[in-house]
Design a protein around this motif. Structure first.
Motif, PDB file in Angstrom:
ATOM      1  N   THR A  13       0.694  -0.926   0.011  1.00 26.61           N
ATOM      2  CA  THR A  13      -0.043  -0.071  -0.265  1.00 26.61           C
ATOM      3  C   THR A  13       0.862   1.350  -0.163  1.00 26.61           C
ATOM      4  N   LEU A  14       2.062   1.100   0.369  1.00 21.88           N
ATOM      5  CA  LEU A  14       2.880   2.381   0.457  1.00 21.88           C
ATOM      6  C   LEU A  14       4.297   1.778  -0.265  1.00 21.88           C
ATOM      7  N   PRO A  15       4.209   1.917  -1.600  1.00 20.77           N
ATOM      8  CA  PRO A  15       5.553   1.279  -2.394  1.00 20.77           C
ATOM      9  C   PRO A  15       6.752   2.039  -2.398  1.00 20.77           C
ATOM     10  N   LEU A  16       6.558   3.264  -1.677  1.00 22.74           N
ATOM     11  CA  LEU A  16       7.915   4.102  -1.338  1.00 22.74           C
ATOM     12  C   LEU A  16       8.291   4.075   0.061  1.00 22.74           C
ATOM     13  N   ARG A  17       7.678   3.157   0.764  1.00 21.83           N
ATOM     14  CA  ARG A  17       8.448   3.377   2.383  1.00 21.83           C
ATOM     15  C   ARG A  17       9.615   3.177   2.518  1.00 21.83           C
ATOM     16  N   HIS A  18      10.066   3.894   3.282  1.00 24.15           N
ATOM     17  CA  HIS A  18      11.555   3.758   3.607  1.00 24.15           C
ATOM     18  C   HIS A  18      12.619   4.201   2.535  1.00 24.15           C
ATOM     19  N   ARG A  19      12.071   4.648   1.384  1.00 30.03           N
ATOM     20  CA  ARG A  19      12.866   5.057   0.272  1.00 30.03           C
ATOM     21  C   ARG A  19      13.003   6.569   0.337  1.00 30.03           C
ATOM     22  N   SER A  30       3.206  13.122  -4.467  1.00 26.08           N
ATOM     23  CA  SER A  30       3.115  11.710  -4.821  1.00 26.08           C
ATOM     24  C   SER A  30       3.912  10.788  -4.115  1.00 26.08           C
ATOM     25  N   VAL A  31       5.213  11.170  -4.003  1.00 27.52           N
ATOM     26  CA  VAL A  31       6.231  10.396  -3.152  1.00 27.52           C
ATOM     27  C   VAL A  31       5.809  10.376  -1.625  1.00 27.52           C
ATOM     28  N   GLY A  77      15.596   7.254  -5.232  1.00 28.70           N
ATOM     29  CA  GLY A  77      15.193   7.789  -6.600  1.00 28.70           C
ATOM     30  C   GLY A  77      15.783   9.224  -6.872  1.00 28.70           C
ATOM     31  N   LEU A  78      15.677   9.759  -7.983  1.00 26.37           N
ATOM     32  CA  LEU A  78      16.089  10.932  -8.371  1.00 26.37           C
ATOM     33  C   LEU A  78      15.075  11.041  -9.748  1.00 26.37           C
ATOM     34  N   VAL A  79      14.267  12.436  -9.600  1.00 18.94           N
ATOM     35  CA  VAL A  79      13.596  12.871 -10.420  1.00 18.94           C
ATOM     36  C   VAL A  79      14.133  14.117 -10.879  1.00 18.94           C
ATOM     37  N   PRO A 135       9.640  -0.619  -6.572  1.00 20.20           N
ATOM     38  CA  PRO A 135       9.922  -2.029  -6.883  1.00 20.20           C
ATOM     39  C   PRO A 135       8.860  -2.762  -8.079  1.00 20.20           C
ATOM     40  N   GLN A 136       8.005  -2.166  -7.954  1.00 22.47           N
ATOM     41  CA  GLN A 136       6.706  -2.502  -8.903  1.00 22.47           C
ATOM     42  C   GLN A 136       7.041  -2.614 -10.400  1.00 22.47           C
TER      43      GLN A 136
END
Length: 266
Positions: free
Chosen positions: A12-18, A36-37, A96-98, A243-244
């Motif tokens: 449910t939180l795909p960027l948790r700890h990222r 969104s992050v 991640g880098l945007v 990771p998805q």
């Protein structure tokens, strides 16, 4: 081969700890990505020249140290180094880098009247900036099998008159994306997002924020039935960082409500 174990639920939180760095993250598409992050459970470091806009973000988000701000000039290597080092010092990692920061105005007038300094300004802000951020963030991204997302534009694929510097830099960003995906993989994945018409008026700092003035015709020329928002880009960016999307790299994703697929006749 399929296994006999039950399928795991989608996180449910795909960027948790990222930890994600977003350049130009205080307004417009960059702000949409940063928000969104945070919604996806991540922490975000926004870099922006407009410190007033960045501070307004932090105050409105009110998420404590999960969101931080660094004044950033993406065309200056020293400034980029400081931005990346701050992320390492504050969060201990980069996932991640945007690369979003850019000159947003595509129109410059006739090419024969364009000054070299103006051409170089677009190169520095829209393309060299991404090179500098990738260069200095890659060691940390490799360590954590991270992801880079470059914000390009549908103008890399189609044009209006007198937009050569903008189109050239966005096209260069798409090409740099697939080149770097080969060089940095498999540890680091690199993808691009090419937005079409994204309305950003409501995503500015408070003093400049106002509802968008959009007509029925503006919306219906999109097969999706509406003009895009920064959230639309943010949702895709989260997927590409998470990771998805582990099997996705070197790609350019067009997010334009189908507008570039629609034949249009005057």
């Amino acid at each position: 081969m399929p296994t006999s174990t039950p399928p795991a639920p989608t996180p449910t939180l795909p960027l948790r700890h990222r930890v994600v760095l977003v350049t130009g993250g205080a307004q417009g598409i960059g702000r949409g990505v940063a928000e969104s992050v945070l919604r996806a459970g991540g922490s975000v470091l926004i870099g922006d020249l407009d410190v007033e806009a960045g501070r307004a973000c932090l105050a409105e988000w009110d998420v404590g140290d999960k969101a931080q701000l660094v004044e950033l000039d993406v065309s200056c290597e020293t400034s980029v180094q400081h931005f990346v080092q701050h992320a390492r010092d504050a969060f201990g990692r980069i996932d991640g880098l945007v690369n979003n920061a850019a000159i947003a105005e595509p129109h410059v007038g006739p090419l024969e009247a364009l000054e070299l300094a103006e051409w170089n300004r677009y190169l520095a802000s829209n393309l060299t900036s991404a090179f500098l951020c990738c260069k200095h963030a890659l060691p940390s991204l490799r360590e954590h099998e991270g992801s880079i997302v470059n914000i390009a534009s549908t103008r890399a694929l189609q044009s209006e008159a007198h937009t050569e510097p903008y189109a050239a830099t966005k096209g260069g960003l798409v090409a740099m994306t697939h080149a770097l995906a080969i060089s940095a993989g498999p540890e680091v994945r690199v993808n691009a997002i090419s937005p079409g018409w994204i309305t950003t008026e409501a995503w500015q700092k408070p003093a400049e924020r106002h509802p968008p003035k959009l007509s029925h015709e503006d919306h219906v020329q999109h097969p999706a039935g509406r003009v895009g928002t920064p959230e639309d880009v943010g949702h895709l960016a989260v997927y590409l960082i998470s990771p998805q999307s582990a099997f996705v790299t070197g790609q350019n994703f067009i997010i334009d409500g189908g507008m570039t697929r629609k034949m249009q006749y005057a």
